[in-house]
Structures are given as C-alpha cells and as structure tokens.
Design a protein around this motif. Structure first.
Motif, PDB file in Angstrom:
ATOM      1  N   TRP B 263       0.723  -1.347  -0.036  1.00 51.41           N
ATOM      2  CA  TRP B 263      -0.007   0.136  -0.050  1.00 51.41           C
ATOM      3  C   TRP B 263       0.933   1.142  -0.067  1.00 51.41           C
ATOM      4  O   TRP B 263       0.442   2.272  -0.943  1.00 51.41           O
ATOM      5  N   ARG B 264       1.876   1.271   0.723  1.00 54.52           N
ATOM      6  CA  ARG B 264       2.785   2.447   0.906  1.00 54.52           C
ATOM      7  C   ARG B 264       3.739   2.812  -0.537  1.00 54.52           C
ATOM      8  O   ARG B 264       3.693   3.838  -0.951  1.00 54.52           O
ATOM      9  N   ALA B 265       3.912   1.679  -0.884  1.00 56.43           N
ATOM     10  CA  ALA B 265       4.630   1.717  -2.298  1.00 56.43           C
ATOM     11  C   ALA B 265       3.695   2.204  -3.200  1.00 56.43           C
ATOM     12  O   ALA B 265       4.378   3.353  -4.218  1.00 56.43           O
ATOM     13  N   TRP B 266       2.569   1.867  -3.465  1.00 56.78           N
ATOM     14  CA  TRP B 266       1.414   2.334  -4.251  1.00 56.78           C
ATOM     15  C   TRP B 266       1.430   3.651  -4.382  1.00 56.78           C
ATOM     16  O   TRP B 266       1.247   4.357  -5.319  1.00 56.78           O
ATOM     17  N   LYS B 267       1.190   4.411  -2.911  1.00 60.48           N
ATOM     18  CA  LYS B 267       0.895   5.611  -2.730  1.00 60.48           C
ATOM     19  C   LYS B 267       1.940   6.480  -3.380  1.00 60.48           C
ATOM     20  O   LYS B 267       1.877   7.524  -4.183  1.00 60.48           O
ATOM     21  N   LEU B 268       3.279   5.948  -3.085  1.00 60.24           N
ATOM     22  CA  LEU B 268       4.590   6.963  -3.488  1.00 60.24           C
ATOM     23  C   LEU B 268       4.531   6.799  -5.181  1.00 60.24           C
ATOM     24  O   LEU B 268       4.862   7.727  -5.658  1.00 60.24           O
ATOM     25  N   PHE B 269       4.195   5.667  -5.752  1.00 58.38           N
ATOM     26  CA  PHE B 269       4.261   5.418  -7.088  1.00 58.38           C
ATOM     27  C   PHE B 269       3.319   6.344  -7.771  1.00 58.38           C
ATOM     28  O   PHE B 269       3.282   6.729  -8.882  1.00 58.38           O
ATOM     29  N   ALA B 307       0.180 -15.053  -4.591  1.00 55.77           N
ATOM     30  CA  ALA B 307      -0.410 -16.323  -4.468  1.00 55.77           C
ATOM     31  C   ALA B 307       0.069 -17.620  -4.358  1.00 55.77           C
ATOM     32  O   ALA B 307      -0.029 -18.578  -3.687  1.00 55.77           O
ATOM     33  N   ASP B 308       1.199 -17.680  -5.390  1.00 54.88           N
ATOM     34  CA  ASP B 308       1.926 -18.998  -5.402  1.00 54.88           C
ATOM     35  C   ASP B 308       2.778 -19.098  -4.122  1.00 54.88           C
ATOM     36  O   ASP B 308       3.148 -20.211  -3.781  1.00 54.88           O
ATOM     37  N   LEU B 309       3.337 -18.062  -3.264  1.00 56.39           N
ATOM     38  CA  LEU B 309       3.802 -18.330  -2.034  1.00 56.39           C
ATOM     39  C   LEU B 309       3.102 -18.611  -1.138  1.00 56.39           C
ATOM     40  O   LEU B 309       3.416 -18.684   0.185  1.00 56.39           O
ATOM     41  N   GLY B 310       1.532 -18.598  -1.087  1.00 57.55           N
ATOM     42  CA  GLY B 310       0.720 -18.911  -0.179  1.00 57.55           C
ATOM     43  C   GLY B 310       0.137 -17.524   0.546  1.00 57.55           C
ATOM     44  O   GLY B 310      -0.516 -18.077   1.715  1.00 57.55           O
ATOM     45  N   LEU B 311       0.188 -16.539  -0.010  1.00 58.47           N
ATOM     46  CA  LEU B 311      -0.366 -15.528   0.781  1.00 58.47           C
ATOM     47  C   LEU B 311      -1.826 -15.174   0.022  1.00 58.47           C
ATOM     48  O   LEU B 311      -1.810 -15.406  -1.275  1.00 58.47           O
ATOM     49  N   ASP B 312      -2.529 -14.238   0.568  1.00 56.44           N
ATOM     50  CA  ASP B 312      -3.852 -13.820  -0.145  1.00 56.44           C
ATOM     51  C   ASP B 312      -3.779 -12.369  -0.739  1.00 56.44           C
ATOM     52  O   ASP B 312      -2.655 -11.570  -0.315  1.00 56.44           O
ATOM     53  N   ALA B 313      -4.612 -12.222  -1.597  1.00 53.43           N
ATOM     54  CA  ALA B 313      -4.366 -10.649  -2.145  1.00 53.43           C
ATOM     55  C   ALA B 313      -4.636  -9.769  -0.762  1.00 53.43           C
ATOM     56  O   ALA B 313      -5.412 -10.145   0.074  1.00 53.43           O
ATOM     57  N   PRO B 314      -4.194  -8.660  -1.000  1.00 54.25           N
ATOM     58  CA  PRO B 314      -4.329  -7.945   0.444  1.00 54.25           C
ATOM     59  C   PRO B 314      -5.836  -7.360   0.410  1.00 54.25           C
ATOM     60  O   PRO B 314      -6.679  -7.426  -0.534  1.00 54.25           O
ATOM     61  N   TRP B 315      -6.296  -7.179   1.612  1.00 54.11           N
ATOM     62  CA  TRP B 315      -7.741  -6.756   1.747  1.00 54.11           C
ATOM     63  C   TRP B 315      -7.992  -5.562   0.921  1.00 54.11           C
ATOM     64  O   TRP B 315      -9.419  -5.487   0.863  1.00 54.11           O
ATOM     65  N   PHE B 316      -7.334  -4.638   0.687  1.00 56.17           N
ATOM     66  CA  PHE B 316      -7.639  -3.447   0.138  1.00 56.17           C
ATOM     67  C   PHE B 316      -7.501  -3.688  -1.450  1.00 56.17           C
ATOM     68  O   PHE B 316      -7.372  -2.721  -2.293  1.00 56.17           O
ATOM     69  N   TRP B 317      -7.306  -5.026  -2.017  1.00 53.61           N
ATOM     70  CA  TRP B 317      -7.055  -4.995  -3.594  1.00 53.61           C
ATOM     71  C   TRP B 317      -7.945  -4.350  -4.149  1.00 53.61           C
ATOM     72  O   TRP B 317      -7.762  -3.861  -5.246  1.00 53.61           O
ATOM     73  N   ASP B 318      -9.527  -4.568  -3.914  1.00 49.63           N
ATOM     74  CA  ASP B 318     -10.443  -3.829  -4.853  1.00 49.63           C
ATOM     75  C   ASP B 318     -10.243  -2.457  -4.669  1.00 49.63           C
ATOM     76  O   ASP B 318     -10.554  -1.487  -5.841  1.00 49.63           O
ATOM     77  N   ASP B 319      -9.989  -1.763  -3.613  1.00 47.56           N
ATOM     78  CA  ASP B 319      -9.834  -0.330  -3.509  1.00 47.56           C
ATOM     79  C   ASP B 319      -8.458   0.115  -4.403  1.00 47.56           C
ATOM     80  O   ASP B 319      -8.557   0.946  -5.096  1.00 47.56           O
ATOM     81  N   LEU B 320      -7.508  -0.689  -4.291  1.00 44.31           N
ATOM     82  CA  LEU B 320      -6.369  -0.410  -5.325  1.00 44.31           C
ATOM     83  C   LEU B 320      -6.626  -0.575  -6.842  1.00 44.31           C
ATOM     84  O   LEU B 320      -6.226   0.363  -7.448  1.00 44.31           O
ATOM     85  N   VAL B 321      -7.243  -1.601  -6.967  1.00 43.57           N
ATOM     86  CA  VAL B 321      -7.800  -1.742  -8.432  1.00 43.57           C
ATOM     87  C   VAL B 321      -8.628  -0.583  -8.925  1.00 43.57           C
ATOM     88  O   VAL B 321      -8.473   0.123  -9.917  1.00 43.57           O
ATOM     89  N   ASN B 322      -9.478   0.004  -8.041  1.00 47.43           N
ATOM     90  CA  ASN B 322     -10.282   1.185  -8.374  1.00 47.43           C
ATOM     91  C   ASN B 322      -9.687   2.325  -8.471  1.00 47.43           C
ATOM     92  O   ASN B 322      -9.619   3.200  -9.181  1.00 47.43           O
ATOM     93  N   ASP B 323      -8.529   2.478  -7.453  1.00 41.81           N
ATOM     94  CA  ASP B 323      -7.910   3.485  -7.461  1.00 41.81           C
ATOM     95  C   ASP B 323      -6.832   3.945  -8.762  1.00 41.81           C
ATOM     96  O   ASP B 323      -6.334   4.892  -8.749  1.00 41.81           O
ATOM     97  N   LEU B 324      -6.733   2.621  -9.600  1.00 39.74           N
ATOM     98  CA  LEU B 324      -5.947   2.761 -10.658  1.00 39.74           C
ATOM     99  C   LEU B 324      -6.322   3.899 -11.620  1.00 39.74           C
ATOM    100  O   LEU B 324      -5.546   4.440 -12.262  1.00 39.74           O
ATOM    101  N   ASP B 325      -7.537   4.368 -11.635  1.00 41.93           N
ATOM    102  CA  ASP B 325      -8.376   5.196 -12.431  1.00 41.93           C
ATOM    103  C   ASP B 325      -8.151   6.652 -11.840  1.00 41.93           C
ATOM    104  O   ASP B 325      -8.751   7.468 -12.333  1.00 41.93           O
TER     105      ASP B 325
END
Ligand code: FE2
Ligand code: FE2
Lengths: 102, 498
Positions: B263-269, B307-325
């Motif tokens: 999340w923090r990387a996303w905001k900076l980018f 996903a391959d390493l056994g982790l889930d999508a971050p809980w904020f995944w929908d927000d991140l996808v929406n925020d791309l716009d």
C-alpha cells in the motif's frame, strides 16, 4: 480487462530481458527446451517478456547452441530484468515455475 | 587449473552459523535487529535462496553490467540528447533521480542489516551482494545526472532532494525509512525485497525504461534497466523468508508486512511514476499508460507471485484496483498546481491531443479531471497565471504524507479518514492508509507531516515563501510549467479557428 481483480488468475511464467544477444538466444533456447509448450514473446522495446504456461526451462546447453559460444548459466543475470514465477537456478539450467495452478 | 564447480561447495561454504561460546544467541542476533520471531535458528538454516552466487562470479557479472551502462553513456555523451529532449522528459529524469538515487544508499544499509543480522546464512550471503548492488545504484544514479548540473540546478537535486524537507522528500523518506531502515532483517527481506522489489521497482526501472527507449533516451533506458537486473537477483531474498514464516505459523504477520509495503509503495508511485508516465512523457513516446503498466507488473505479475507463495490478495485489493483510475490523476493535478514546491518542472500533459489520449485510457477523464484543467486552461489563456498558482498548502495524509485526493466533477468524493489516538487527531487519505497506522501506532504516532509542522509554527514565516524556504527550494530550483504553457495556447488557437 473486464475484471481486474481476478486478472492474476493465470499461470504464465518466464524471464523478462532488457535486451542483448542473451534475450534472442533465450527465445530460441526456450523453444528447444520446452517442446510441448507454446512460447509467447511480448517485445516492449526496452524489455522483452518470454512466457509459457506453468513452467519454463532454459538450459545452458541450448543457450550455448543459440549463442554459438560458451555460456555460464548465471550470466543470464546480466540482462535478466525481472521474471514471472518463482525461479530455481542450477549450473545446467534455469527454471521458472509456479507451484500452484490457478 | 581445475576449479570445483560452485554447486559442489556452495552449500558447505555458506553454512556459516556456529555455536557461540562467548555470547548468547540473543546477543549475537538481537531480536530487534534479526526479527526471528521465536522461530528456532535451525529453521532459518533451511532458507534456500533461489539465486546462488559466489563472489568471483558476482564481480565478473557486475563488471559486465557496469561496462554496458557506462559505455552507452560514453558513446552518446557527445550526442547531447539532454539538450534536445522534450522538457517533459527532462522533468521525468530529474524527478526520478531526486526520489531514487540517495534512497539507493539507504537500501544498501537495509541490505547490510540482513547481511549481519539475518539468522539465515543464505540470506546473509545474498544480502552481502545486495549491499554492494545498492551502493552501485546510488553511485551510478548520482554520477549520470551530475553531468547535467551545468544545464540546471535542478539536476543537483539528485543528491540534494533527500537531504531537504521538501514535501516529496518527506513522503519518500517516510516510506523508505519505514520499510528499509526501521525494521528487523526478516521484515526488511519481506517489505523491501519482496514487497517493493519484486513488485514496484519493475514499474520504475523497466516500465519507465520502455518509455525512455521510445523517447530515444538510450542512456537512461540502459542505466535503469541495468539497475533492475540487480534487483531481480536480490529481490529473491524475501520469498524464502515468507516460506519459513508461513511454515512456522506466522502467515498472518507475513501477510501484514507485505500488505503495508504494497500500500505504501502504491501511494508513493501514484505521485512519482503516475504523473511521469501519463503526463510528462511526451504523448508519442508513451508505450503504455500508467494503469496498463500497473496491471502488467502489479495487478497480474506481482499478485500472482503472492498467491504462489501462499499469501492472499491484500484486503484492500478492490480499492487498489479502483484507485488505478483515480489517485495519480489527483496527485498530478496537485503536483502541477503546487509546482513551485517541487525540484522539477511538471509537464501539464493537458494539450488537446493529450486529453484525447487520457480520455481513451481513462474513460470519463474529461468530465472529472478535465473540468479542473478547463479552468486552469481558461485562466492561463486569459492572462491570469496568478490564479493557477498556490497560496496555501494542501492537506496531507499522516501515513503517505501526500495530499488527500478524490475525483473532481459532479461526483466529487474526497474523503478524510480520521483517527484519534492518544488524544491526537490524525488524518488519512484512505482506509488503507489509516489501517497501516493502526497496525503499529507506536511506530508512526510521533511523526509530524508537513501541515502538522506548519501548524506547530516550525515553518516561518508561515506563508508559502516560508514553506518554500523550509523545503530548501532556491531560485532556479523551484518547478514551473515544463512547456511554458504552450499546451494551453493550443486551445486558444482552437477557439480562434472555431
Ligand atoms: Fe536498488
Ligand atoms: Fe534493491
């Protein structure tokens, strides 16, 4: 890109090179070393993405054949900008793979 | 001379844990630095780095990489590309160097922490090379821009930016300090090498290289893509740590570390890479939109790896996808409007042709962001530049340190996500920013964002000139419109023809 949330549910693995003769050789080597797979190439100019489903192997032997010179497997790093999938490198081959199939 | 192949001796030589007799294990590997989280050292010894390198191999390969990047620079130097490059592209480079170069040195320290304190011998080995990698990235990205200081003082910000209190520097430091400098070795391997380097560095060092080569800037393209080949190797340090944490019942914490980092990387980018790719890079050289690069590298490639390493999508995944716009358009508008507060010249990227492209890539852009640019364009064409310049400061988030943005137009939706903690009221730009804070309030609670400092009277005189001085921006350094408003002129001509 209708449902981006699920876009990651695919299984393409493989290297992404930033150019060089190694990238061209790796494309040939990938064809030889993965005869049952369809190898796709996405050339973005500054980088080229080589992909196959689930697993891709590139051997040192094929790289030497394609380059027409000696090649140490870890020389691949010089132009390897990124990769899709996990990797495993031995002196004889590099393998890109996913443990799971989505 | 016969040399024993690496595969036959590597495992033996990197088995460098031993039994201590003068100190205890805790003294050798203090928990604050090592972060073993109660997992026994024998478990950490199973850490299997996918990339195995010996020192002579490392040196030979790095020499070859450097020779490549430096020879492209030398060959093209007389060509003086910088003198004829589009001003928007120049701004791209100046923004990049300031935000990145010195943080590469910081990354060297983060690698050094793993090299010394990781309980996993394989991690220590790879991090030793990582330390050298990041030193190379710092040096090369200070050396290349240095050649251009004669052209403008802004190039000097490659070195200067991180030593100032410019708002963008505060934001970049807040993020990098958090994931690199103020974490234990295991957290560094996950937040920096996995979260940041298998994900976001691809955007800035390969995605942007694609734009650079389109723009004919082969020096920059070969430099940053060469840097990324080191990243591709040392980014592999996080995966084995994640596997050990998950196998030992620490999945939840592993997930949290990854999620905060993403999340923090996303905001900076969204403030750095987004404007660069969609607005500064000249239209004809944009190989893909920022959103398309994000989808390629993060939404598909990185999330699949997670996903391959056994982790889930971050809980904020929908927000991140929406925020791309959304997010980066707001960040861009803010950076352009507050242009005197940055060390580069923001390109508006709002000519008629640019806007057509933006509408195509981001349907609805014209009736939202476009409306703000309409007003700015009219003001410029009516000789009212003064109305397009800031007089105050924007409100910034207490986590990402960036302005709180929303989508303008009829559905104006900007929202503050407040939190009261120990009597202090914090403001956040999103649910996820507030969530990052809530995961570890002790870590973040003392931090003062730029506005907090302003309100506390640290910035004097308490006006915009005072703020510019506080940020270290002198004459010739403050940003202005990259194209001297030529893009707005085009609308005037359009109107005259009509
Ligand atoms: Fe780096
Ligand atoms: Fe790195």
């Amino acid at each position: 890109m209708s449902n981006l949330n699920d876009a990651y549910k695919q299984n393409k693995v493989g290297p992404i090179f930033n150019g060089g003769d190694v990238a061209q050789a790796a494309i040939e080597a990938a064809e030889w070393d993965n005869p049952d797979k369809e190898i796709t190439i996405d050339d973005k100019g500054a980088y080229v993405r080589i992909s196959a489903e689930q697993e891709m192997i590139i051997t040192r032997e094929s790289m030497e054949e394609a380059l027409g010179r000696d090649f140490q497997m870890n020389e691949i790093e010089i132009h390897l900008g990124s990769m899709a999938g996990q990797i495993e490198v031995t002196p004889e081959q590099i393998r890109f793979f996913f443990e799971k199939t989505l | 001379m016969y040399q024993i192949p690496r595969a036959e001796w590597y495992d033996l030589t990197r088995a460098t844990n031993w039994t201590y007799s003068y100190v205890t294990e805790d003294e050798m590997f203090p928990e604050e630095m090592s972060g073993a989280r109660g997992i026994p050292i024998e478990e950490w010894e199973t850490y299997d780095e996918p990339y195995k390198v010996s020192y002579p191999e490392y040196v030979a390969i790095q020499r070859e990489k450097d020779a490549g990047a430096y020879s492209v620079k030398a060959a093209l130097e007389r060509d003086a590309y910088v003198d004829r490059a589009d001003p928007g592209w120049i701004s791209t480079m100046i923004a990049h160097y300031g935000a990145i170069a010195v943080n590469e040195y910081a990354a060297s320290l983060a690698e050094g922490r793993m090299a010394r304190f990781a309980k996993a011998p394989g991690n220590r080995n790879m991090a030793t090379f990582g330390t050298l990698d990041e030193n190379r990235h710092g040096q090369i990205q200070l050396f290349f821009p240095h050649a251009n200081i004669k052209r403008s003082r802004q190039w000097d910000w490659a070195h200067k930016a991180m030593h100032t209190n410019d708002w963008a520097s505060i934001a970049a430091r807040a993020f990098f300090d958090d994931i690199m400098l103020c974490r234990d070795a295991v957290a560094v391997s996950i937040m920096l090498t996995f979260g940041f380097e298998t994900g976001f560095t691809n955007m800035q060092f390969l995605g942007l290289a694609a734009d650079a080569s389109e723009a004919g800037d082969h020096t920059f393209a070969s430099l940053i893509s060469s840097v990324q080949t080191d990243e591709a190797r040392h980014a592999q340090q996080g995966g084995p740590s994640l596997k050990i944490l998950i196998a030992n019942g620490h999945k939840e914490e592993a997930q949290k570390l990854v999620d905060v980092s993403i999340w923090r990387a996303w905001k900076l980018f969204s403030v750095l890479t987004g404007p660069i790719m969609d607005y500064y890079t000249p239209l004809e050289h944009r190989s893909q939109s920022f959103k398309e690069f994000m989808v390629e590298w993060i939404i598909i490639q990185f999330e699949r790896q997670l996903a391959d390493l056994g982790l889930d999508a971050p809980w904020f995944w929908d927000d991140l996808v929406n925020d791309l716009d959304v997010t980066h358009h707001g960040m861009h508008l803010g950076v352009w409007y507050w242009r005197p507060t940055v060390w580069w010249n923001p390109a508006a990227g709002a000519s008629p042709e640019d806007r057509e492209w933006l509408e195509e890539k981001y349907p609805g852009w014209n009736k939202t962001w476009g409306k703000c640019w309409d007003v700015i364009t009219d003001n410029l064409n009516n000789g009212r530049e003064d109305l397009t310049l800031p007089e105050t400061l924007p409100y910034v988030c207490n986590m990402c340190q960036l302005p709180i943005v929303g989508t303008p137009g009829n559905e104006w939706n900007v929202q503050d996500f407040p939190l009261e903690f120990e009597g202090r009221l914090y403001h956040f730009g999103s649910k996820a920013d507030r969530w990052c804070f809530e995961q570890d309030p002790e870590r973040y609670k003392e931090h003062q964002n730029l506005i907090d400092r302003f309100l506390a009277g640290e910035i004097q005189p308490a006006d915009l000139p005072g703020a510019l001085a506080y940020m270290g921006l002198g004459p010739g350094e403050m940003g202005k419109d990259a194209h001297d408003y030529a893009w707005a002129e085009a609308f005037k001509k359009q109107a005259e023809v009509a």
